[in-house]
Scaffold this active site. Structure first.
Site, short mmCIF file in Angstrom:
data_model
loop_
_atom_site.label_atom_id
_atom_site.label_comp_id
_atom_site.label_asym_id
_atom_site.label_seq_id
_atom_site.Cartn_x
_atom_site.Cartn_y
_atom_site.Cartn_z
N ARG A 73 7.96 -0.32 6.10
CA ARG A 73 6.99 -1.27 5.51
C ARG A 73 7.29 -1.56 4.04
O ARG A 73 6.36 -1.76 3.25
CB ARG A 73 5.55 -0.74 5.65
CG ARG A 73 5.01 -0.70 7.06
CD ARG A 73 4.57 -2.10 7.50
NE ARG A 73 3.90 -2.09 8.78
CZ ARG A 73 2.57 -2.10 8.93
NH1 ARG A 73 1.78 -2.13 7.91
NH2 ARG A 73 2.05 -2.10 10.14
N ARG B 263 1.99 -5.10 1.06
CA ARG B 263 0.93 -5.39 0.10
C ARG B 263 0.96 -4.58 -1.18
O ARG B 263 0.25 -4.90 -2.13
CB ARG B 263 -0.43 -5.22 0.78
CG ARG B 263 -0.75 -6.38 1.71
CD ARG B 263 -1.87 -6.06 2.65
NE ARG B 263 -1.46 -4.96 3.52
CZ ARG B 263 -2.17 -4.52 4.55
NH1 ARG B 263 -3.34 -5.05 4.82
NH2 ARG B 263 -1.72 -3.54 5.31
N ARG C 184 2.28 -14.05 0.39
CA ARG C 184 1.40 -13.97 1.57
C ARG C 184 0.22 -14.93 1.42
O ARG C 184 -0.27 -15.47 2.42
CB ARG C 184 0.94 -12.51 1.71
CG ARG C 184 0.05 -12.19 2.87
CD ARG C 184 0.75 -12.27 4.20
NE ARG C 184 -0.22 -12.09 5.27
CZ ARG C 184 -0.97 -13.07 5.77
NH1 ARG C 184 -0.85 -14.30 5.32
NH2 ARG C 184 -1.83 -12.83 6.74
N ASP D 235 6.86 -8.44 12.95
CA ASP D 235 5.92 -7.44 13.45
C ASP D 235 6.26 -7.10 14.89
O ASP D 235 6.82 -7.94 15.61
CB ASP D 235 4.47 -7.94 13.36
CG ASP D 235 3.49 -6.79 13.45
OD1 ASP D 235 3.21 -6.17 12.41
OD2 ASP D 235 3.06 -6.47 14.57
N TYR E 104 -1.33 -1.76 22.29
CA TYR E 104 -2.00 -2.96 21.76
C TYR E 104 -2.28 -3.96 22.87
O TYR E 104 -3.31 -4.62 22.88
CB TYR E 104 -1.14 -3.61 20.67
CG TYR E 104 -1.09 -2.79 19.40
CD1 TYR E 104 -2.14 -2.85 18.49
CD2 TYR E 104 -0.02 -1.94 19.12
CE1 TYR E 104 -2.12 -2.09 17.32
CE2 TYR E 104 0.01 -1.17 17.97
CZ TYR E 104 -1.04 -1.26 17.07
OH TYR E 104 -1.02 -0.51 15.94
#
Ligand code: CP3
Length: 346
Positions: free
Chosen positions: A29, A33, A42, A79, A155
């Site tokens: 990652r 952020r 973003r 992703d 998921y």
């Protein structure tokens, strides 16, 4: 002779099993952020998937951590949930809440997905790979990735993040035929997807089994190791010797099984694995990647230095890639990342 003057690609050397003087470094990652430049980029798009499918934005996000820190590997900005998206399942990312999918809970739901992955839908991802590879220096490796079928299925079945995977584990006990069909679809899709990633220019891929730790040991082989191995075999039919890193978070002692029961090239370790044990039991077989606690990186200071030193000393005798034991968290101060890199590179 000329060749000797070229800077080495430390990452590619290491995955061939060569111990380098200083270990290559990247972070799971690493585009994200905690970086102000990522937050600014973003902010240009509301939808996270749209961001992933806009090559100019995905390319820039992939390159940001390389420009700032000079890591030895870039990881494609995308992703793991683009696979269900390209299978026709509805996927969204809600601000501050994470992914939401229309759950696939039985054979009937599964039959309504595409019978195979729509690679045309993922064309922007392959375009981003081509552009990133063209702008990276030769000594920087480019990694592609996908989720392992068990992790992606968690998921697809629950429709969201579920820390202990209750819906998927119940499905595994109650309706193993349905789950087998779902896993088979994700295996085939992941093979096609990873092969296209290699053809577009990635140098290696990582399979993220983020929820290996939810499986009881006797089910680990069926739902995690075997599907991962089928992906590896499928990819290598088209790309012989494709370097494939496997990160099975929470698998503990099972990491040794990842090393011996799959043909993964590199074994990625989470922060709970004892480095001394792994050095002895696994590094003698395959290169290791990991395993700094992402929260030691948040804390910084002496605790961070001690953690880094312990890992470096433990894996000093064999091929080793420095990484975190899971993704970097948004709260991480940038100067802690800089300190970590200085500590490793000296
Ligand atoms: O590592 C990188 O820098 C490359 C990009 C990358 C992302 N996700 C970007 C992302 C990678 C390799 C992933 C993998 C991924 N995605 C995993 C496996 C690794 C792991 O963390 O265990 C999983 C389980 C996912 C699913 C996912 N994506 C969740 C649960 C979330 C929401 C939680 C969160 O952190 O917000 C995402 C969204 C996501 N994927 C973000 C990023 C940078 C944050 C969203 C944003 O920036 O708006």
């Amino acid at each position: 002779m000329q060749n000797d003057l070229k800077p080495k690609n430390l990452f590619m050397e290491t995955i061939k099993g060569i111990k380098t003087d200083k270990p290559p470094i990247w972070m799971m990652r690493q585009a994200g952020r905690y970086l102000p430049e990522y937050r600014a980029l973003r902010a240009q798009t509301r939808s996270f998937l749209e961001f992933c499918y806009t090559p100019a934005l995905a390319v820039e996000a992939t390159l940001q951590p390389i420009k700032r820190f000079g890591f030895d590997a870039a990881i494609l900005f995308s992703d793991i949930l683009v696979v269900p998206d390209a299978l026709g399942q509805k996927v969204e990312f809600l601000e501050g809440e994470g992914p939401r999918l229309t759950p696939v809970t039985n054979q009937h739901d599964l039959d309504r997905l595409n019978p195979k992955i729509d690679l045309n839908h993922l064309e922007p991802v392959f375009e981003a790979i081509k552009q990133v590879r063209a702008s990276l220096a030769p000594q920087t490796a480019l990694l592609g990735f996908c989720g392992a079928p068990w992790t992606v299925a968690s998921y697809m079945v629950a429709g969201k993040s579920t820390p202990e995977l209750a819906p998927l584990r119940i499905a595994a006990y109650r309706d193993p035929m349905f789950l087998e069909h779902l896993i088979n679809l994700v295996v085939k899709s992941s093979i096609d997807y990873l092969v296209r990633q290699f053809q577009s220019g990635v140098n290696a891929v990582q399979i993220f089994e983020s929820f290996a730790g939810a499986l009881p040991p006797e089910l680990f082989k069926k739902w995690s190791l075997e599907p991962i191995q089928r992906i590896i075999d499928g990819v290598r039919l088209s790309i012989p010797d494709a370097p494939i890193l496997v990160f099975a978070r929470g698998s503990g002692l099972g990491n040794k099984r990842v090393a011996t029961e799959t043909s993964a090239t590199v074994i990625g370790l989470d922060w709970t694995v004892d480095c001394r044990w792994a050095a002895q039991e696994i590094q003698s077989l395959k290169p290791i990647q990991g395993n700094l606690d992402p929260l030691a990186l948040v804390a910084g200071g002496d605790a961070l230095k001690r953690s880094v030193d312990h890992i470096l000393a433990s894996f000093d005798r064999g091929p080793y890639i420095f990484n975190l034991g899971h993704g970097i968290v948004p709260e991480t101060p940038i100067d802690h990342v800089e300190m970590m890199i200085r500590r490793i590179r000296g």
